[in-house]
Design an enzyme around this catalytic site. Structure first.
Site, PDB file in Angstrom:
ATOM      1  CB  CYS A  82     -55.858  62.352  89.692  1.00 50.91           C
ATOM      2  SG  CYS A  82     -55.800  61.972  87.926  1.00 50.91           S
TER       3      CYS A  82
ATOM      4  CG  HIS B  67     -53.061  58.674  88.755  1.00 50.43           C
ATOM      5  ND1 HIS B  67     -54.282  59.163  89.177  1.00 50.43           N
ATOM      6  CD2 HIS B  67     -52.313  58.525  89.891  1.00 50.43           C
ATOM      7  CE1 HIS B  67     -54.279  59.280  90.486  1.00 50.43           C
ATOM      8  NE2 HIS B  67     -53.094  58.906  90.946  1.00 50.43           N
TER       9      HIS B  67
END
Length: 503
Positions: free
Chosen positions: A114, A427
């Site tokens: 990510c 994330h």
């Protein structure tokens, strides 16, 4: 008698007891027949005893009860049921919504990638960079690993622009792993480890800086100068030049030391007193350091003042949110709320020389902003407002410095956020401006619409997505063409509206 009942024969079918209001034009009857036969009005031909009935009047036709009319015409095909059952937004997945709304494609997460996906989507928001990558041609003579990365990035951007579905950037990731093995590190279970998105950002910018050629400045084009441009595209559109002045506090007679440094991003250091990004930027520009004084022949305290002497078209700002904790052996995160704005003005961070160069365009922008405020005020008072015509976009760079910023004003165009407690976990997500009111959130392969107010709330203060890296681009300003040709003098520039009291 105004209402009569007639029969209508069409092909092999006969429609009986059709009520006709003779006070209405024949077009009303044709509309009734369309509902029965699906023959469009323009194809209908109604006849009785050799006479054709028109659309507007009955003419000499006398309708009586029980009369039979003849209808001629071909029916339209009956619409077929859709092969796929219609889906409503609330029943769709995020990917299906993105496809229906024609959103740009997302990037699939290939296992803690990510950080890469968010970085690539943010950089793609810069049109000059994106276009340059898509035009890149790999060199056969000097081919190296960094060129292979740019070539893979080119393919990735081309796929994203031609495909609303998410794609898997496998070739790009493999190229990065070959050239920079630290991004290929795995944990004890053999899974790819999470990486610091800003470290990857800096590495990608260095790769782009090496491989993407700059564009010729307007002065070079006008003079047909064939000399090679030493600046890369990254230097032109992202390059910041800072002037540092070092003055000894304990020996005022010692001449100050002046140096220049080139950067690709500014850092906002977060301390207890920093509540706003601008404060964090400004605090770092004046600091106390200890170094050897040539006059005193010993260590002494110096004041270092740093000012911006060159502004790029796209200003990258990193929030320094992570610090190393020895005991936990982790880059811990500073969760503090540090607010930032959509419009950024860095005029007070610049050298006096640069400030002087910025003033002409700033005065034009001020006149344009004041004019808009005046129009808004007049509208609220019910006055008649004449809107400006022949609007043109104000030039945002100096003619002799391609990729620069000529006003000190910026508009936020992309935000990379982190959710979690350390840079090696959590994330990363990209938030990219789509237009003046709408943003897109790129959460790996999922792309959703968000509002500008949602982006402003990413300033930190908890475990939600927190701004980590920002890209500010040129602030779009439109003024009347007469203002553009009025020269650099503000006395010749006017954008004031015309108002008049309503009667």
């Amino acid at each position: 008698m105004s209402i009569v009942k007639v029969s209508v024969k069409w092909n092999k079918e006969v429609f009986k007891d059709i009520e006709v209001d003779t006070t209405m034009p024949p077009a009303v009857l044709k509309a009734q027949l369309f509902s029965l036969t699906n023959v469009p009005l323009e194809r209908q031909k109604i006849m009785i005893k050799g006479q054709t009935i028109g659309d507007d009047t009955w003419g000499k036709v006398q309708l009586t009860n029980g009369l039979t009319l003849l209808l001629m015409g071909t029916a339209e095909a009956v619409p077929e049921l859709p092969a796929e059952k219609p889906k409503f937004l609330e029943d769709m997945t995020e990917q299906q919504i993105a496809r229906a709304m024609q959103f740009p494609g997302g990037l699939k997460n290939l296992g803690n990638t990510c950080y890469m996906n968010a970085t690539l989507q943010c950089l793609k928001s810069v049109p000059e960079l994106r276009d340059s990558v898509k035009q890149f041609n790999i060199s056969n003579q000097h081919r190296d690993g960094t060129q292979m990365i740019i070539n893979a990035l080119k393919t990735t951007y081309q796929q994203l622009d031609s495909n609303v579905d998410s794609i898997m950037p496998l070739t790009l990731l493999a190229s990065i792993h070959r050239e920079f093995p630290r991004f290929a590190e795995k944990d004890d279970h053999g899974h790819l480890m999470q990486q610091d998105a800003n470290e990857f950002w800096v590495q990608m910018m260095q790769i782009l800086q090496i491989n993407l050629p700059g564009i010729k400045e307007q002065q070079q084009i006008a003079n047909s100068i064939a000399a090679s441009n030493t600046k890369s595209l990254v230097d032109q559109f992202f390059g910041i030049t800072v002037k540092a002045t070092l003055k000894c506090d304990e020996a005022p007679e010692e001449p100050p030391s002046i140096s220049e440094e080139r950067l690709l991003q500014l850092s906002c250091f977060i301390s207890q007193d920093v509540k706003y990004m601008h404060t964090g930027l400004k605090n770092k520009l004046e600091e106390k350091i200890t170094k050897r004084s040539s006059t005193l022949d010993r260590d002494a305290q110096f004041t270092k003042i740093t000012q911006l002497s060159r502004l790029p078209a796209y200003l990258t700002i990193q929030f320094v949110r992570f610090f190393y904790k020895d005991k936990q052996n982790v880059n811990a995160k500073i969760l503090k709320d540090v607010q930032y704005s959509i419009i950024l003005d860095v005029f007070d961070l610049c050298t006096p020389e640069l400030q002087k160069r910025l003033m002409p365009v700033r005065e034009k922008i001020k006149l344009s902003d004041d004019a808009k405020l005046e129009r808004d005020r007049a509208k609220k008072l019910g006055e008649t407002v004449v809107e400006p015509k022949n609007l043109s976009k104000l030039q945002t760079s100096f003619p002799d410095d391609a990729g620069s910023n000529n006003s000190g004003f910026y508009q936020l165009i992309a935000v990379l956020t982190h959710k979690g407690r350390s840079s090696s976990s959590g994330h990363y997500v990209a938030w990219v401006r789509r237009n003046q009111t709408e943003w897109l959130m790129f959460d790996d392969e999922n792309v959703t619409v968000v509002l500008e107010e949602d982006v402003i709330k990413l300033s930190g203060g908890g475990d939600w997505h927190t701004a980590y890296v920002l890209i500010y681009g040129p602030r779009p300003v439109e003024i009347e063409e007469k203002d553009l040709s009025a020269g650099e003098s503000s006395s010749n520039t006017t954008s004031l509206p015309t108002t008049a009291s309503s009667t």
